[in-house]
Design a protein around this motif. Structure first.
Motif, PDB file in Angstrom:
ATOM      1  N   ASP A  63       4.956 -13.410   8.544  1.00 49.58           N
ATOM      2  CA  ASP A  63       4.251 -12.213   8.063  1.00 49.58           C
ATOM      3  C   ASP A  63       5.194 -11.215   7.394  1.00 49.58           C
ATOM      4  O   ASP A  63       4.830 -10.078   7.145  1.00 49.58           O
ATOM      5  CB  ASP A  63       3.489 -11.533   9.213  1.00 49.58           C
ATOM      6  N   ASN A  64       6.424 -11.661   7.110  1.00 47.35           N
ATOM      7  CA  ASN A  64       7.381 -10.779   6.430  1.00 47.35           C
ATOM      8  C   ASN A  64       7.571 -11.257   4.994  1.00 47.35           C
ATOM      9  O   ASN A  64       8.224 -12.268   4.747  1.00 47.35           O
ATOM     10  CB  ASN A  64       8.711 -10.776   7.187  1.00 47.35           C
ATOM     11  N   PRO A  65       6.993 -10.534   4.004  1.00 46.18           N
ATOM     12  CA  PRO A  65       6.996 -11.024   2.623  1.00 46.18           C
ATOM     13  C   PRO A  65       8.378 -10.990   1.972  1.00 46.18           C
ATOM     14  O   PRO A  65       9.287 -10.307   2.438  1.00 46.18           O
ATOM     15  CB  PRO A  65       6.050 -10.052   1.917  1.00 46.18           C
ATOM     16  N   LEU A  66       8.511 -11.759   0.876  1.00 50.97           N
ATOM     17  CA  LEU A  66       9.801 -11.910   0.180  1.00 50.97           C
ATOM     18  C   LEU A  66       9.836 -11.108  -1.115  1.00 50.97           C
ATOM     19  O   LEU A  66       8.797 -10.833  -1.709  1.00 50.97           O
ATOM     20  CB  LEU A  66      10.023 -13.381  -0.178  1.00 50.97           C
ATOM     21  N   ILE A  67      11.054 -10.793  -1.559  1.00 52.38           N
ATOM     22  CA  ILE A  67      11.250 -10.145  -2.858  1.00 52.38           C
ATOM     23  C   ILE A  67      11.432 -11.227  -3.923  1.00 52.38           C
ATOM     24  O   ILE A  67      12.190 -12.184  -3.721  1.00 52.38           O
ATOM     25  CB  ILE A  67      12.487  -9.228  -2.825  1.00 52.38           C
ATOM     26  N   VAL A  68      10.739 -11.069  -5.060  1.00 51.73           N
ATOM     27  CA  VAL A  68      10.894 -12.004  -6.172  1.00 51.73           C
ATOM     28  C   VAL A  68      11.905 -11.408  -7.156  1.00 51.73           C
ATOM     29  O   VAL A  68      11.786 -10.244  -7.558  1.00 51.73           O
ATOM     30  CB  VAL A  68       9.545 -12.263  -6.875  1.00 51.73           C
ATOM     31  N   ASP A 111       0.478 -16.868  -1.767  1.00 47.18           N
ATOM     32  CA  ASP A 111       0.294 -15.997  -0.603  1.00 47.18           C
ATOM     33  C   ASP A 111       1.480 -16.039   0.360  1.00 47.18           C
ATOM     34  O   ASP A 111       1.750 -15.065   1.062  1.00 47.18           O
ATOM     35  CB  ASP A 111      -0.968 -16.411   0.178  1.00 47.18           C
ATOM     36  N   SER A 112       2.177 -17.174   0.398  1.00 45.09           N
ATOM     37  CA  SER A 112       3.292 -17.277   1.350  1.00 45.09           C
ATOM     38  C   SER A 112       4.417 -16.305   0.995  1.00 45.09           C
ATOM     39  O   SER A 112       5.157 -15.848   1.854  1.00 45.09           O
ATOM     40  CB  SER A 112       3.826 -18.706   1.400  1.00 45.09           C
ATOM     41  N   PRO A 118      -1.908  -8.057  -0.985  1.00 49.04           N
ATOM     42  CA  PRO A 118      -2.324  -8.082  -2.393  1.00 49.04           C
ATOM     43  C   PRO A 118      -1.220  -7.611  -3.337  1.00 49.04           C
ATOM     44  O   PRO A 118      -1.406  -7.531  -4.539  1.00 49.04           O
ATOM     45  CB  PRO A 118      -3.503  -7.105  -2.409  1.00 49.04           C
ATOM     46  N   THR A 119      -0.056  -7.271  -2.766  1.00 47.21           N
ATOM     47  CA  THR A 119       1.050  -6.728  -3.574  1.00 47.21           C
ATOM     48  C   THR A 119       2.232  -7.691  -3.573  1.00 47.21           C
ATOM     49  O   THR A 119       2.351  -8.546  -2.693  1.00 47.21           O
ATOM     50  CB  THR A 119       1.522  -5.390  -2.992  1.00 47.21           C
TER      51      THR A 119
END
Ligand code: TXA
Ligand code: MG
Length: 350
Positions: A63-68, A111-112, A118-119
């Motif tokens: 549940d910890n999103p990544l930076i692109v 989504d992963s 949504p951001t």
């Protein structure tokens, strides 16, 4: 897994080695590489399977999103719904550089990467190896810091090697990182730019562009839910227990002396994280000088390395001096307080 090492010159990267590393990314592998903030662990941001390998190697909560990471604005256009005016201002002033912008995402972002949000978080790193790797791969590269989840972020190749050897396809050895703390994360999707994680680009820097810049309430109120999911986890933790001592410098120093003696008497090995101004005052005690209070960028640059060095020395307790909480000091104190997990002591003359 055998982890390949590519030693690449950050000033003049060798084309052939970069080509090999970018092939690994293109084929869905994961490669650690230097940026100007900390080392990142990169994968093709558009490939769910590759991205899942990052979470697995780091032991990162899903549940910890990544930076692109991108190398040009065209890549941003593909990843987001629209680029607001505020974002253009930030990109023009600070990219490539240590600031990540939160956008509303486009459909192509898996989504992963965003942990279902949504951001999407995007940044353009200011490092030749990182930019060349993105360009050669012709892909946006998702990259968290290249440490085991919970550990201090890596600012040297050795740190990455220590944490991730055998768990990832390759590491690019490309020198010391510089800024030393992860990028500022700023949300521009809600109107007023809001800092979710303080970093190399400071609130003061952003106030040169905007009349108002908010800080996410969770940065100062532990009962608020952070908008940046990563901020809720225990973080930057060496094996030793960290105490931050805040107050006037002379009071800090006296309190540290007392605590040092107290813990030493209990048979514990204690280390002091001091500054250039105070180092000499702790004569005969185990001390690391983390940097110059008058030039706090030096403290940012050395902080994570100092925490890891204390672990190498096998100390049980780290007594760390707090520094002023403005400019880059806000980011330093955010990381230090997190590494202390709330063990913050206020020193006062009594
Ligand atoms: O300097 C950096 O930012 C480094 C280098 C490698 O670029 N990367 C880095 O990534 O620090 P990581 O994964 O360690 O931290 C990413 C932070 C986390 O706190 C995460 O929760 C937040 O960014 N984040 C990512 N996507 C987000 C989103 N859509 N909304 C809010 N926060 C987000
Ligand atoms: Mg991290």
């Amino acid at each position: 897994m055998n982890t390949k090492i590519f030693k690449i010159n950050p000033d003049n990267p060798q084309e052939d080695k970069l080509a090999e590393a970018s092939e690994i990314i293109k084929k869905g592998g994961i490669v650690a590489f230097p940026t100007e903030t900390v080392y990142g662990l990169g994968a093709n941001a558009l490939n769910e399977n590759a991205v899942s390998k990052i979470f697995e190697a780091k032991g990162r909560p899903s549940d910890n999103p990544l930076i692109v990471h991108v190398a040009n604005i065209e890549q941003v256009e593909e990843l987001v719904e629209e680029i607001p005016q505020e974002a253009y201002k930030i990109m023009e002033s600070f990219w490539p550089g240590p600031i990540t912008i939160i956008f509303n995402k486009s459909k192509i972002v898996p989504d992963s990467i965003t942990a279902g949000l949504p951001t999407v978080a995007i940044r353009m790193p200011n490092h030749k190896i990182a930019l060349d790797l993105i360009n050669k791969s012709e892909l946006p590269i998702a990259a968290p810091s290249a440490n085991l989840s919970g550990k201090p972020s890596p600012t040297t190749f050795e740190h990455v090697k220590e944490d991730l050897t055998g768990k990832i396809d390759a590491i690019i050895e490309g020198g010391f990182t510089g800024v030393g703390l992860e990028s500022t994360v700023v949300d521009i999707t809600t109107g007023i730019p809001t800092i979710l994680r303080p970093g190399g680009i400071t609130r003061e820097d952003l106030l040169n562009l905007f009349s108002e810049v908010k800080m996410d309430p969770a940065l100062h109120d532990s009962s608020a839910i952070p908008k940046s999911p990563g901020q809720k986890y225990k973080h930057y933790s060496p094996n030793a227990k960290v105490y931050v001592i805040q107050g006037m410098v002379t009071d800090i120093q006296k309190r540290i002396e007392l605590l040092y003696n107290e813990y030493s008497l209990q048979g514990l090995k204690v280390g002091i994280m001091a500054t250039k101004q105070t180092e000499k005052l702790y004569e005969g005690k185990l001390t690391i000088n983390v940097g110059d209070r008058l030039n706090p960028e030096t403290i940012a640059s050395n902080l994570f390395k100092a925490l890891r060095n204390f672990d190498d020395m096998k100390v049980d307790i780290i007594l760390a001096e707090a520094i002023d909480d403005n400019g880059i000091g806000a980011a330093i104190m955010n990381r230090l307080n997190k590494s202390a997990g709330g063990n913050i002591i206020t020193a006062k003359e009594d």
